[in-house]
Motif scaffolding. Structure first.
Motif, PDB file in Angstrom:
ATOM      1  N   TYR A  11     -20.802  -9.534  20.294  1.00  0.00           N
ATOM      2  CA  TYR A  11     -22.125  -8.637  19.713  1.00  0.00           C
ATOM      3  C   TYR A  11     -22.845  -8.511  21.238  1.00  0.00           C
ATOM      4  N   ARG A  12     -23.028  -7.398  21.616  1.00  0.00           N
ATOM      5  CA  ARG A  12     -24.023  -7.072  22.753  1.00  0.00           C
ATOM      6  C   ARG A  12     -25.341  -6.858  22.512  1.00  0.00           C
ATOM      7  N   TYR A  13     -26.306  -7.446  22.901  1.00  0.00           N
ATOM      8  CA  TYR A  13     -27.757  -7.324  22.874  1.00  0.00           C
ATOM      9  C   TYR A  13     -28.668  -6.887  24.245  1.00  0.00           C
ATOM     10  N   GLU A  14     -29.407  -6.300  24.293  1.00  0.00           N
ATOM     11  CA  GLU A  14     -30.050  -5.689  25.739  1.00  0.00           C
ATOM     12  C   GLU A  14     -31.657  -5.570  25.413  1.00  0.00           C
ATOM     13  N   GLY A  15     -32.286  -6.057  26.707  1.00  0.00           N
ATOM     14  CA  GLY A  15     -33.457  -5.980  26.722  1.00  0.00           C
ATOM     15  C   GLY A  15     -33.876  -4.989  27.597  1.00  0.00           C
ATOM     16  N   ASP A  16     -35.093  -5.062  28.262  1.00  0.00           N
ATOM     17  CA  ASP A  16     -35.551  -4.163  29.459  1.00  0.00           C
ATOM     18  C   ASP A  16     -34.895  -4.543  30.601  1.00  0.00           C
ATOM     19  N   ARG A  17     -34.758  -3.457  31.578  1.00  0.00           N
ATOM     20  CA  ARG A  17     -34.230  -3.718  32.909  1.00  0.00           C
ATOM     21  C   ARG A  17     -32.901  -4.239  32.557  1.00  0.00           C
ATOM     22  N   LEU A  18     -32.577  -5.312  33.488  1.00  0.00           N
ATOM     23  CA  LEU A  18     -31.016  -5.911  33.229  1.00  0.00           C
ATOM     24  C   LEU A  18     -30.891  -7.096  32.288  1.00  0.00           C
ATOM     25  N   LEU A  19     -31.645  -7.453  31.281  1.00  0.00           N
ATOM     26  CA  LEU A  19     -31.510  -8.481  30.532  1.00  0.00           C
ATOM     27  C   LEU A  19     -30.516  -8.031  29.503  1.00  0.00           C
ATOM     28  N   LYS A  20     -29.417  -9.066  29.460  1.00  0.00           N
ATOM     29  CA  LYS A  20     -28.104  -8.583  28.383  1.00  0.00           C
ATOM     30  C   LYS A  20     -27.916  -9.943  27.811  1.00  0.00           C
ATOM     31  N   ALA A  21     -27.487  -9.808  26.739  1.00  0.00           N
ATOM     32  CA  ALA A  21     -26.897 -11.023  26.019  1.00  0.00           C
ATOM     33  C   ALA A  21     -25.503 -10.585  25.269  1.00  0.00           C
ATOM     34  N   ASP A  22     -24.535 -11.485  25.322  1.00  0.00           N
ATOM     35  CA  ASP A  22     -23.333 -11.189  24.594  1.00  0.00           C
ATOM     36  C   ASP A  22     -22.996 -12.293  23.875  1.00  0.00           C
ATOM     37  N   VAL A  23     -23.021 -12.241  22.674  1.00  0.00           N
ATOM     38  CA  VAL A  23     -22.772 -13.439  21.424  1.00  0.00           C
ATOM     39  C   VAL A  23     -21.265 -13.198  21.347  1.00  0.00           C
TER      40      VAL A  23
END
Length: 187
Positions: A54-66
């Motif tokens: 599961y990919r989540y993104e915030g502003d700029r280059l903030l990314k999270a993969d669960v």
């Protein structure tokens, strides 16, 4: 050839996994991070055991993969105190080193490792820095920080990899903590 080697490295690394009947346990938005995409790896025999990401993104280059997966392992013990959980967190460094070896990342360094607790739930954790290799260095945004969290719940690995620019880490840390607290409560 480099792309094939990268795909083989990633396929052999336990990044992603979940049973086909397991529901998505996270909301579409966590704090300021929004759900972008889900990948299901259970449908193909070659990637079965690698679950879902599961990919989540915030502003700029903030990314999270669960990543939620079982690697086709039975009887995984919940928590962080198992050889399997320890092996998963150790493998996080291996993947980053492999990306450097393939020429995708440079200057990979482990900064810290240990345990972190979110919403009362412990995770194994490590922090690395690296830079993406880009053809035009003027387009390189700079050093990135990557945190990896691991735990086992209900017989599945829960792995979270969050990355942001080092210059944004202080402002992004609250967003990262909110995401991890939500995962701890629901995952």
């Amino acid at each position: 050839m480099k792309t094939r080697a990268l795909l083989l490295a990633l396929a052999s690394f336990p990044l992603l996994c979940i049973a086909a009947d397991e529901p998505a346990f996270l909301p579409k938005k966590v704090g300021e991070m929004e759900f972008i995409d889900m990948k299901d790896f259970e449908g193909d025999e070659k990637t079965r055991g690698l679950g879902r990401s599961y990919r989540y993104e915030g502003d700029r280059l903030l990314k999270a993969d669960v990543f939620v997966y079982d690697k086709r392992m039975k009887n995984l013990k919940d928590g962080i105190a198992s050889p399997e959980a320890e092996a998963e967190i150790a493998a996080a460094a291996h993947v980053l080193d492999k990306m450097q070896e393939l020429g995708r990342y440079k200057d990979v360094k482990e900064l810290e490792n240990g345990r972190k607790t979110h919403a009362g739930v412990p995770f194994l954790w490590c922090r690395h820095t690296y830079e993406h290799v880009v053809e035009d260095e003027s387009k390189n945004p700079g050093l990135r920080v990557s945190d990896t969290y691991i735990r086992i719940k209900d017989g599945k690995f829960i792995k979270v990899r969050v990355s942001t620019l080092q210059v944004d880490l202080e402002k992004d840390q609250k967003k990262i903590d909110a995401l991890m607290a939500e995962i701890a409560r629901k995952g």
